[in-house]
Design a protein around this motif. Structure first.
Motif, PDB file in Angstrom:
ATOM      1  N   THR A 229       0.750  -1.176  -0.008  1.00 62.45           N
ATOM      2  CA  THR A 229       0.224  -0.163  -0.040  1.00 62.45           C
ATOM      3  C   THR A 229       1.011   1.315  -0.078  1.00 62.45           C
ATOM      4  O   THR A 229       2.240   1.133   0.186  1.00 62.45           O
ATOM      5  N   VAL A 230       0.392   2.233  -0.186  1.00 58.52           N
ATOM      6  CA  VAL A 230       1.096   3.655  -0.142  1.00 58.52           C
ATOM      7  C   VAL A 230       1.693   3.902   1.191  1.00 58.52           C
ATOM      8  O   VAL A 230       2.616   4.162   1.703  1.00 58.52           O
ATOM      9  N   THR A 231       0.277   3.827   2.094  1.00 58.14           N
ATOM     10  CA  THR A 231       0.861   3.716   3.595  1.00 58.14           C
ATOM     11  C   THR A 231       2.254   2.850   3.989  1.00 58.14           C
ATOM     12  O   THR A 231       3.041   3.401   4.460  1.00 58.14           O
ATOM     13  N   LEU A 259       5.601   6.277  -3.718  1.00 62.99           N
ATOM     14  CA  LEU A 259       4.738   7.218  -3.441  1.00 62.99           C
ATOM     15  C   LEU A 259       4.463   7.543  -1.982  1.00 62.99           C
ATOM     16  O   LEU A 259       4.745   8.689  -1.565  1.00 62.99           O
ATOM     17  N   PHE A 263       5.790  10.660   0.113  1.00 63.17           N
ATOM     18  CA  PHE A 263       5.145  11.362   1.179  1.00 63.17           C
ATOM     19  C   PHE A 263       5.665  11.520   2.468  1.00 63.17           C
ATOM     20  O   PHE A 263       5.603  12.300   3.219  1.00 63.17           O
ATOM     21  N   GLU A 264       6.372  10.330   2.749  1.00 56.92           N
ATOM     22  CA  GLU A 264       7.145  10.184   4.129  1.00 56.92           C
ATOM     23  C   GLU A 264       8.113  11.153   4.204  1.00 56.92           C
ATOM     24  O   GLU A 264       8.566  12.023   5.233  1.00 56.92           O
ATOM     25  N   GLN A 266       8.236  14.127   2.353  1.00 62.05           N
ATOM     26  CA  GLN A 266       7.621  15.420   2.629  1.00 62.05           C
ATOM     27  C   GLN A 266       7.506  15.600   4.113  1.00 62.05           C
ATOM     28  O   GLN A 266       7.645  16.776   4.623  1.00 62.05           O
ATOM     29  N   ARG A 267       6.992  14.275   5.010  1.00 60.11           N
ATOM     30  CA  ARG A 267       6.664  14.751   6.229  1.00 60.11           C
ATOM     31  C   ARG A 267       7.871  15.033   7.135  1.00 60.11           C
ATOM     32  O   ARG A 267       7.724  15.673   7.947  1.00 60.11           O
ATOM     33  N   PHE A 286       0.165   7.834 -11.980  1.00 58.18           N
ATOM     34  CA  PHE A 286       0.477   9.128 -11.318  1.00 58.18           C
ATOM     35  C   PHE A 286       2.004   9.217 -11.094  1.00 58.18           C
ATOM     36  O   PHE A 286       2.387  10.540 -10.424  1.00 58.18           O
ATOM     37  N   ALA A 290       3.309  13.212  -9.947  1.00 59.20           N
ATOM     38  CA  ALA A 290       3.934  13.715  -8.577  1.00 59.20           C
ATOM     39  C   ALA A 290       4.808  14.616  -8.715  1.00 59.20           C
ATOM     40  O   ALA A 290       5.322  15.036  -9.602  1.00 59.20           O
ATOM     41  N   VAL A 291       5.104  15.087  -7.420  1.00 55.21           N
ATOM     42  CA  VAL A 291       5.787  16.465  -7.211  1.00 55.21           C
ATOM     43  C   VAL A 291       6.779  15.972  -6.103  1.00 55.21           C
ATOM     44  O   VAL A 291       6.464  16.043  -4.914  1.00 55.21           O
TER      45      VAL A 291
ATOM     46  N   VAL B 230      -4.691  11.005 -12.412  1.00 52.00           N
ATOM     47  CA  VAL B 230      -4.065  12.087 -11.417  1.00 52.00           C
ATOM     48  C   VAL B 230      -3.740  13.243 -12.328  1.00 52.00           C
ATOM     49  O   VAL B 230      -3.737  14.526 -11.845  1.00 52.00           O
ATOM     50  N   PHE B 263      -1.083  17.683  -6.103  1.00 47.12           N
ATOM     51  CA  PHE B 263       0.568  17.919  -6.650  1.00 47.12           C
ATOM     52  C   PHE B 263       0.728  19.161  -7.411  1.00 47.12           C
ATOM     53  O   PHE B 263       1.553  19.893  -7.181  1.00 47.12           O
ATOM     54  N   GLU B 285      -7.087   4.154  -0.779  1.00 47.54           N
ATOM     55  CA  GLU B 285      -6.050   3.891   0.071  1.00 47.54           C
ATOM     56  C   GLU B 285      -5.064   4.961   0.277  1.00 47.54           C
ATOM     57  O   GLU B 285      -4.709   5.483   1.333  1.00 47.54           O
ATOM     58  N   ALA B 289      -2.508   8.518   3.285  1.00 41.85           N
ATOM     59  CA  ALA B 289      -1.149   8.697   3.394  1.00 41.85           C
ATOM     60  C   ALA B 289      -0.602   9.792   2.922  1.00 41.85           C
ATOM     61  O   ALA B 289       0.759  10.144   3.051  1.00 41.85           O
ATOM     62  N   VAL B 291       0.457  13.773   1.941  1.00 41.90           N
ATOM     63  CA  VAL B 291       0.986  14.927   2.809  1.00 41.90           C
ATOM     64  C   VAL B 291       0.484  16.050   2.064  1.00 41.90           C
ATOM     65  O   VAL B 291       1.168  16.592   1.176  1.00 41.90           O
TER      66      VAL B 291
END
Lengths: 343, 343
Positions: A229-231, A259, A263-264, A266-267, A286, A290-291, B230, B263, B285, B289, B291
DNA sequence: CAATCCAATGGTAGCGCTGTCAATAATTGT
DNA sequence: ACAATTATTGACAGCGCTACCATTGGATTG
């Protein structure tokens, strides 16, 4: 008479034949081998079929001919986007043919696969498409005894049961790692989930590429058998960071993990690609959006589905391909996440 | 004798009956209605089946009984993640039952749907699952003449062909907009792609919620018939921004568009949620996740698939549900992207 | 022009199972 | 105990189609 009278409205092949002024067997041949009919009869049957709105009874046909017009498809997952694309290719290619797709899901269990193959064998499909090359010995035996064309998809290997369409996951991963190395990164982490056979081979490609550069370190590798999963990408990346803080790149076995990693980052305010390069796998839609945009390995999933069906149908109809194994290759899509920062 | 001798290895019901010491018809009943057999015979047949490894010939069964054990499923897309989840529910629920799923894809064309339904009718499925409530008049006629249980999924409405499982897209969108309004946002944009009937109803919900607050403005709405991606989310958001620069929130008809919007905001240095709130739809999902994490409307897709199959099977077997329409509802998942910034 | 061939067509006999209905065995009520 | 009822079981006759083989008639050949 033992049963209810056939409803008067019911149109059987006999009715068509009567209207066309031919024998039932000739009408039957109209569907199976129209070239065998003379032009005049062919036209007569054709218009009779249309006039009566005749639709063949597939059960009767299957019973009498000991064949079905079903192509079985065995895949490990319905959730995974990768298979959605393959399936789209499969269904698109099967439309317009006489064949029907029968889908079965193993949920990544080779025992479930064995069970499904046994089921399929009992129904005598016209052809079969199965995922991967890691069947159990028993499954392989079933496939070989199946007496119909079989195409293995998703990857290629040395001993096809019959035919294959896919690509080398090992090479794809190897080439992704080579690209990251070329960018001057040295501490390249590996994030893997599910760890099915194809993901394993990507790990092999990673390992060999790293070893080739004398950079392999088991602490760079984090894997889990949990589904992707993305998470989970964020979680695995966190684990990797705890285990090996000095990484400067991550190769993820799929774009969802990539992805999640992004995200992580970015966090955690980790700048991508400056502090960390990220490369994914599959090139889902995607990735490019994405950025920063995510580098990934494009795999030709839709084409794989199309090829698989075409090969099977061709083989059913006696047009065996000259080359039973088709390598659809891959393309490394280099994007912002793994190239020098433009900021 | 007209044809090749039955292979000696071939096990028919007759063989099973012989071994069990019963008549073929009794052996047949063992499969269709085991309770009708005495315990002793049931056991004898059971062990004979196991000993011989008998597998019923489905074609013969279908031909003799004028029934199939096929449940047809008509969906508009194989790519859309939403249907992947529904399908997973459908396949999961059908496993362990005697029924086989037959999938067909309309690609969002109601004419293709009509064609597929005609095909299905000819094969006399045991049951049918179709997407949505916007069939053509002709399709509806076919469904009604189908003479088997039919379940419409994805949404609910007033006049089910037979049964329904779904939720109100109108209510879901309305409630999402109400939430955004509660956050004090006033200029709420709407991004829509594909614009199939269900998306249209989400637009209706949006419009009415905005009108209710006297805030509706056609310049807030950007839609396209192009399929969702996306990337498209970013494009539509860019269009919206050009058209109406002073927006302070965006409602996207699905999470892909929402992610693309997010994005694009990152690309444009628009702070989410400070400068712009984003709410998606479906709660895929990745929404949780992202951000910042994306607010979304959770829909119960997997359960929808499960319910649909269960309802159809129950109806086939004579257990008609007391209530033919099931509303599975939705849950508004409020996350960072639409609540006061914590920074 | 007879012999040969082949393309086109048809007749016969099921494929393996189940619906219908009749027959039999077991159970119940009075 | 005996008729009436119900649970089990079986015989028969196809379901709608196609495999196999036979037949027909015309084209081809020497």
């Amino acid at each position: 008479m033992g049963r209810k009278q056939t409803k008067s409205g019911k149109i059987r092949l006999t009715e068509v034949a009567k209207l066309a002024g031919v024998s039932p067997i000739t009408a039957s041949r109209f569907f199976r081998n129209p070239e065998a009919l003379s032009l005049s009869k062919r036209e007569r049957v054709d218009s009779a079929v249309k006039e009566l709105g005749y639709v063949p009874n597939l059960a009767a046909r299957a019973l009498a001919s000991h064949r079905t017009e079903v192509i079985g498809v065995v895949i490990p997952s319905l959730t995974n986007n990768v298979f959605a694309d393959v399936l789209r290719g499969i269904y698109d290619s099967s439309e317009g043919s006489r064949y029907t797709i029968q889908l079965a899901n193993t949920r990544y269990s080779i025992l479930q696969e064995e069970k499904l193959l046994r089921l399929f064998r009992a129904q005598k499909p016209a052809g079969l498409i199965v995922t991967g090359i890691n069947q159990t010995a028993e499954s392989r035996k079933i496939l070989e005894s199946m007496n119909c064309p079989v195409t293995q998809i998703m990857e290629i290997g040395d001993s096809p049961v019959d035919m294959m369409v896919g690509f080398s996951h090992y090479d794809a991963a190897f080439s992704a790692i080579s690209h990251i190395l070329e960018q001057g990164r040295r501490r390249i982490g590996f994030l893997g989930a599910r760890m099915d056979p194809r993901v394993q081979r990507r790990l092999d490609g990673y390992r060999d590429a790293m070893k080739g550069a004398s950079l392999f370190d088991p602490n760079l590798v984090v894997t889990t058998s949990v589904p992707t999963t993305v998470t989970l990408g964020g979680t695995l990346f966190t684990d990797l960071l705890a285990q090996t803080p000095d990484i400067d790149a991550v190769f993820c076995v799929n774009d969802d993990l990539a992805l999640g990693t992004l995200f992580e980052c970015q966090r955690r305010q980790i700048a991508v690609p400056r502090d960390l390069a990220i490369v994914g796998f599959n090139d889902l839609e995607f990735a490019a959006a994405a950025v920063p945009s995510l580098s990934s390995v494009r795999t030709n999933r839709y084409e794989m589905g199309r090829h698989a069906v075409t090969m099977v149908i061709d083989a059913i109809e006696g047009r065996r391909p000259r080359e039973p194994v088709i390598d659809l290759g891959f393309q490394l899509m280099v994007r912002e996440s793994s190239t020098p920062s433009t900021i």
